[in-house]
Design a protein around this motif. Structure first.
Motif, short mmCIF file in Angstrom:
data_model
loop_
_atom_site.label_atom_id
_atom_site.label_comp_id
_atom_site.label_asym_id
_atom_site.label_seq_id
_atom_site.Cartn_x
_atom_site.Cartn_y
_atom_site.Cartn_z
N GLY A 132 96.67 100.74 10.36
CA GLY A 132 96.62 99.67 9.36
C GLY A 132 95.22 99.36 8.85
N LYS A 145 94.78 95.34 5.16
CA LYS A 145 95.63 94.69 4.15
C LYS A 145 94.78 94.12 3.03
N GLU A 146 93.87 94.96 2.53
CA GLU A 146 92.98 94.65 1.41
C GLU A 146 91.93 93.59 1.73
N SER A 208 94.53 92.44 13.95
CA SER A 208 95.66 93.24 14.43
C SER A 208 95.39 93.67 15.86
#
Length: 226
Positions: A132, A145-146, A208
């Motif tokens: 991710g 996630k940007e 994460s």
């Protein structure tokens, strides 16, 4: 990444130094064949930028010396004003990864270094997705996630090196050599590597879980992914 510039034309060497340093590379210099051979005997490098016309010998001798050492994977780009096709063929046949005739564009040199990195680590592009997290080896960024992570230069270099050596145990000494440069100029007994890794892991785990970021006791670290 750790780069050795073997070039006796100091103005060109310093120009490459400034350009590549701004791109995040750690630079060392050797102005002669003898000093180049001393450095490669002590240190491993990610890249060696090798001029052929050195004041005390031929760059091909440095290339031959390097290839005689075991367990080396330094990427070598020959930089030379020699235009003979035979010299280009000889350099590639003897183990150089690329050949760039002088004069050359520094942006082209950087592009070739990125291309070698992709080939060496079997990457299709400059971005690597790791659980991710998106690592861009060209723009030197890591995002999730940007959301871009605010990593220090050393934290990025550590993460980049571990990711490029995925599923392999990377020793603390190897990290020191590739991220900080000449191992003779740093205190390898210090825990500064562990401190940087701890801060890096903290930033990653805030976004994460990082069970894929493994500490190998008494040796170093490993990042696991397929």
């Amino acid at each position: 990444m750790n780069v050795l510039i073997v070039e006796d034309e100091k103005s060109l060497a310093l120009e490459m130094d400034e350009f590549l340093s701004n791109e995040g590379f750690i630079i060392e210099h050797a102005w002669k064949k003898s000093s180049a051979e001393e450095k490669i005997f002590v240190n491993n490098y990610d890249f060696i930028l090798l001029d052929l016309g050195l004041p005390d010998g031929d760059g091909f001798e440095v290339l031959k010396q390097l290839k005689s050492l075991k367990d080396r994977d330094d990427a070598i780009i020959i930089l030379t004003a020699r235009s003979a096709v035979d010299d280009r063929i000889k350099g590639l046949d003897e183990g150089a990864d690329d050949y760039l005739p002088k004069p050359f564009s520094l942006n082209e040199l950087l592009a070739r270094m990125h291309a070698i990195t992709r080939r060496k680590h079997k990457l299709e592009k400059n971005e690597i997705n790791i659980h991710g997290f998106l690592l861009n080896i060209q723009n030197r960024t890591v995002s999730f996630k940007e959301e871009r992570l605010n990593l220090t230069k050393k934290e990025f270099e550590i993460f980049n090196y571990l990711v490029l050596n995925k599923n392999r145990v990377v020793s603390r000494m190897s990290l020191t050599e590739h991220v900080w440069g000449d191992i003779l100029e740093v205190n390898s007994d210090s825990n500064f590597v562990d401190v940087h890794v701890k801060n890096l892991r903290k930033k990653l785990s805030s976004l994460s879980p990082t069970d894929w970021f493994e500490t190998v006791r008494s040796i170093g670290y490993r990042i696991n992914y397929t």
